[in-house]
Design a protein around this motif. Structure first.
Motif, short mmCIF file in Angstrom:
data_model
loop_
_atom_site.label_atom_id
_atom_site.label_comp_id
_atom_site.label_asym_id
_atom_site.label_seq_id
_atom_site.Cartn_x
_atom_site.Cartn_y
_atom_site.Cartn_z
N LEU A 48 1.44 -0.91 0.48
CA LEU A 48 -0.03 0.01 -0.28
C LEU A 48 1.39 1.37 0.01
O LEU A 48 0.33 2.38 -1.07
CB LEU A 48 -0.86 -0.05 1.12
CG LEU A 48 -1.59 1.63 1.53
CD1 LEU A 48 -2.85 1.40 0.42
CD2 LEU A 48 -2.35 1.07 2.68
N GLY A 49 1.70 1.25 0.82
CA GLY A 49 2.67 2.23 1.13
C GLY A 49 3.43 2.62 -0.43
O GLY A 49 3.59 4.16 -0.90
N ILE A 50 4.01 1.38 -0.68
CA ILE A 50 4.40 1.52 -2.59
C ILE A 50 3.57 2.13 -3.23
O ILE A 50 4.24 3.13 -3.87
CB ILE A 50 5.41 0.13 -3.04
CG1 ILE A 50 6.87 -0.04 -1.90
CG2 ILE A 50 5.36 0.50 -4.11
CD1 ILE A 50 6.60 -1.67 -2.67
N ALA A 51 2.25 2.03 -3.42
CA ALA A 51 1.08 2.20 -4.30
C ALA A 51 1.26 3.99 -4.22
O ALA A 51 0.73 4.22 -5.18
CB ALA A 51 -0.18 1.40 -4.34
N VAL A 52 0.67 4.41 -3.06
CA VAL A 52 0.40 5.63 -2.67
C VAL A 52 1.70 6.65 -3.12
O VAL A 52 1.75 7.46 -3.64
CB VAL A 52 0.09 5.99 -0.68
CG1 VAL A 52 0.30 7.39 -0.77
CG2 VAL A 52 -0.85 5.57 -0.81
N GLY A 53 2.87 5.62 -2.43
CA GLY A 53 3.97 6.90 -3.15
C GLY A 53 4.69 6.68 -4.18
O GLY A 53 4.82 8.06 -5.27
N LEU A 54 4.16 5.76 -5.26
CA LEU A 54 3.99 5.23 -6.94
C LEU A 54 3.02 6.89 -7.47
O LEU A 54 3.50 7.25 -8.31
CB LEU A 54 4.01 4.44 -7.21
CG LEU A 54 4.93 3.27 -7.68
CD1 LEU A 54 5.47 2.46 -7.75
CD2 LEU A 54 6.51 4.23 -8.21
N GLY A 55 1.94 6.69 -7.59
CA GLY A 55 0.49 7.47 -6.97
C GLY A 55 0.37 9.27 -7.18
O GLY A 55 0.84 9.95 -8.22
#
Length: 65
Positions: A48-55
């Motif tokens: 989830l953290g990776i997805a938020v960061g990439l977004g």
């Protein structure tokens, strides 16, 4: 006639090679998807953290245009 046979044979080999490489790519894609699913299942918060960061990163990059 001989040249025509050579050309037909070469094109047949090219089609076979292309089909083989296509199958290898499909298998590699499926392997990658399976690995990603396993990682997300094992590490949901990190995922989830990776997805938020990439977004956030993509929104900043595309927002400057």
């Amino acid at each position: 006639m001989k040249t025509k046979d050579k050309l037909a044979h070469a094109s047949s080999q090219a089609v076979d090679l292309f089909s083989e490489k296509t199958e290898q790519l499909k298998n590699a894609e499926q392997h990658l998807v399976d690995n990603c699913r396993g990682y997300v299942h094992d590490n949901p918060l990190i995922s989830l953290g990776i997805a938020v960061g990439l977004g956030f990163l993509f929104s900043r990059l595309l927002g400057n245009r």
